[in-house]
Write an enzyme that holds these catalytic residues in place. Structure first.
Site, PDB file in Angstrom:
ATOM      1  CB  ALA A  66      32.854 -21.567 119.879  1.00  0.00           C
ATOM      2  N   GLY A  70      32.812 -18.793 115.547  1.00  0.00           N
ATOM      3  CA  GLY A  70      31.352 -18.355 116.112  1.00  0.00           C
ATOM      4  C   GLY A  70      31.075 -17.194 116.036  1.00  0.00           C
TER       5      GLY A  70
HETATM    6  N1  COA Z   1      38.107 -18.919 123.038  1.00  0.00           N
HETATM    7  C1  COA Z   1      38.706 -18.781 124.369  1.00  0.00           C
HETATM    8  N2  COA Z   1      39.452 -18.013 124.434  1.00  0.00           N
HETATM    9  C2  COA Z   1      40.094 -17.315 123.525  1.00  0.00           C
HETATM   10  C3  COA Z   1      39.499 -17.315 122.174  1.00  0.00           C
HETATM   11  C4  COA Z   1      38.562 -18.295 122.085  1.00  0.00           C
HETATM   12  N3  COA Z   1      38.114 -18.500 120.785  1.00  0.00           N
HETATM   13  N4  COA Z   1      40.213 -16.430 121.347  1.00  0.00           N
HETATM   14  C5  COA Z   1      40.948 -15.804 122.313  1.00  0.00           C
HETATM   15  N5  COA Z   1      40.759 -15.976 123.485  1.00  0.00           N
HETATM   16  C6  COA Z   1      41.541 -15.587 124.646  1.00  0.00           C
HETATM   17  C7  COA Z   1      43.020 -15.991 124.804  1.00  0.00           C
HETATM   18  O1  COA Z   1      43.153 -17.505 125.288  1.00  0.00           O
HETATM   19  C8  COA Z   1      43.697 -15.057 125.610  1.00  0.00           C
HETATM   20  O2  COA Z   1      43.208 -15.479 126.609  1.00  0.00           O
HETATM   21  P1  COA Z   1      44.365 -15.291 128.074  1.00  0.00           P
HETATM   22  O3  COA Z   1      44.976 -14.055 128.318  1.00  0.00           O
HETATM   23  O4  COA Z   1      43.654 -15.838 129.463  1.00  0.00           O
HETATM   24  O5  COA Z   1      45.372 -16.401 127.377  1.00  0.00           O
HETATM   25  C9  COA Z   1      42.820 -13.909 125.194  1.00  0.00           C
HETATM   26  O6  COA Z   1      41.605 -14.330 124.717  1.00  0.00           O
HETATM   27  C10 COA Z   1      43.633 -12.931 124.239  1.00  0.00           C
HETATM   28  O7  COA Z   1      43.937 -13.595 123.026  1.00  0.00           O
HETATM   29  P2  COA Z   1      45.511 -13.850 122.597  1.00  0.00           P
HETATM   30  O8  COA Z   1      45.379 -15.113 121.570  1.00  0.00           O
HETATM   31  O9  COA Z   1      46.419 -13.506 123.648  1.00  0.00           O
HETATM   32  O10 COA Z   1      45.497 -12.447 121.632  1.00  0.00           O
HETATM   33  P3  COA Z   1      46.344 -12.346 120.038  1.00  0.00           P
HETATM   34  O11 COA Z   1      46.135 -11.113 119.844  1.00  0.00           O
HETATM   35  O12 COA Z   1      47.741 -12.894 120.532  1.00  0.00           O
HETATM   36  O13 COA Z   1      45.497 -13.202 119.217  1.00  0.00           O
HETATM   37  C11 COA Z   1      43.809 -14.140 117.989  1.00  0.00           C
HETATM   38  C12 COA Z   1      44.240 -13.000 118.859  1.00  0.00           C
HETATM   39  C13 COA Z   1      42.144 -13.718 117.491  1.00  0.00           C
HETATM   40  C14 COA Z   1      44.363 -14.282 116.703  1.00  0.00           C
HETATM   41  C15 COA Z   1      43.777 -15.502 118.627  1.00  0.00           C
HETATM   42  O14 COA Z   1      43.306 -15.000 120.108  1.00  0.00           O
HETATM   43  C16 COA Z   1      43.166 -16.603 118.345  1.00  0.00           C
HETATM   44  O15 COA Z   1      43.482 -17.217 117.282  1.00  0.00           O
HETATM   45  N6  COA Z   1      41.986 -17.104 118.719  1.00  0.00           N
HETATM   46  C17 COA Z   1      41.347 -18.146 118.639  1.00  0.00           C
HETATM   47  C18 COA Z   1      40.334 -17.949 117.265  1.00  0.00           C
HETATM   48  C19 COA Z   1      39.598 -19.468 116.938  1.00  0.00           C
HETATM   49  O16 COA Z   1      40.171 -20.260 116.584  1.00  0.00           O
HETATM   50  N7  COA Z   1      38.228 -19.121 116.836  1.00  0.00           N
HETATM   51  C20 COA Z   1      37.467 -20.232 116.537  1.00  0.00           C
HETATM   52  C21 COA Z   1      37.053 -20.943 117.711  1.00  0.00           C
HETATM   53  S1  COA Z   1      36.106 -22.368 117.085  1.00  0.00           S
END
Ligand code: COA
Length: 261
Positions: A67, A113
């Site tokens: 999400a 999500g």
């Molecule tokens: N919601 C909003 N934005 C998200 C997102 C989420 N769940 N997951 C990734 N993004 C965004 C990041 O903020 C980033 O945006 P920006 O470039 O504007 O800063 C972009 O997507 C790329 O993500 P980034 O974190 O830079 O990539 P990464 O390769 O370093 O890490 C993940 C990948 C998936 C490990 C990491 O993005 C992450 O942990 N995301 C959240 C996962 C999560 O907790 N999901 C459950 C939500 S309830």
């Protein structure tokens, strides 16, 4: 078909592919994306040209990374409850209860999500670079789009607790061993494997498939006796043109041509 901002849709040979398309946010599910997915799925449900639906994410990196955290970071209790309630109704329960089969093509991160979308689908295929997890407790929240329920249904309570409590991601191979996904492929073969499954399912009776979906789902519905649902759905099949066609084709030693009626 409606015009969408955050998803792409394409129908070919009875298969609708819906691609969640916010690659710069790793396809995170914001409110609008959930609304668009709902609309696309509702249209697919009534579109006679669509027999089966594949849901995937755009790009090489993510199916859906969860999400949209930015959208709910400042929510209060009531808003949190409403987010979960409306999301479950619009998308997650909606996918599960669609009368047409759905396949999740998990092409990368399926987190929060995102994994909840995948486990709402009837079948899951993952590419070998996929990573799956429910990281919500690391954010101080729990899975709110059915993850606490559907993950446990698929992998059992113990493994679901481990995934939810550790917030760790698991590999596609572990997901296969755990029964979380049906198949693992290379990234290049992911859509081909999904289409291979779809092309088989598409030859089966649509009305029987819809009855099968209702019957299997009844096993997991509160206060519903799945065996009784199966009896009723089984009986309903006998009143369909598909049943007449299927049994007649068998006796005439030919392939059936189903209409879904
Ligand atoms: N919601 C909003 N934005 C998200 C997102 C989420 N769940 N997951 C990734 N993004 C965004 C990041 O903020 C980033 O945006 P920006 O470039 O504007 O800063 C972009 O997507 C790329 O993500 P980034 O974190 O830079 O990539 P990464 O390769 O370093 O890490 C993940 C990948 C998936 C490990 C990491 O993005 C992450 O942990 N995301 C959240 C996962 C999560 O907790 N999901 C459950 C939500 S309830």
């Amino acid at each position: 078909m409606s015009a969408f901002q955050n998803i792409l849709t394409a129908v070919e040979n009875g298969v609708e592919t819906i691609t969640i398309n916010r690659p710069d946010k790793l396809n995170a599910l914001n409110k609008q994306t959930i609304q668009e997915l709902h609309q696309a799925l509702a249209e697919a449900e009534t579109n006679d040209l669509v027999k089966i639906i594949i849901i995937t994410g755009s790009g090489q990196k993510a199916f859906v990374a969860g999400a949209d955290i930015a959208e709910f970071a400042n929510f209060n209790r009531e808003q949190g409850q409403e987010l979960s309630d409306s999301g479950q109704k619009l998308l997650f329960d909606f996918i599960q209860n669609l009368s047409k089969p759905t396949i999740a093509a998990i092409n990368g991160f399926a987190l929060g999500g995102g994994l909840e979308v995948a486990v709402s689908c009837h079948i899951r295929v993952a590419s070998d670079n996929a990573k799956m997890g429910l990281p919500e407790v690391s954010l101080g929240v729990i899975p709110g789009y059915g993850g606490t329920q559907r993950l446990a249904q698929l992998v059992g309570k113990g493994k679901a607790f481990e995934m939810i409590m550790t917030a760790d991601m698991i590999s596609a191979d572990d997901a296969l061993t755990w029964g979380l996904v049906n198949h693992v492929t290379t990234p290049e073969n992911l859509m081909a494997k999904c289409n291979e499954l779809a092309s088989k399912i598409i030859t089966r009776s649509p009305s029987a498939l819809a009855s099968a979906i209702r019957s299997v789902n009844a096993n997991f519905a509160d206060g519903v006796n799945g065996f009784e649902t199966e009896i009723v759905e089984f009986g309903k099949c006998f009143a369909t043109a598909d049943f007449k066609e299927g049994t007649t084709a068998f006796l005439e030693k030919r392939k059936p041509s189903f209409t879904g009626k």
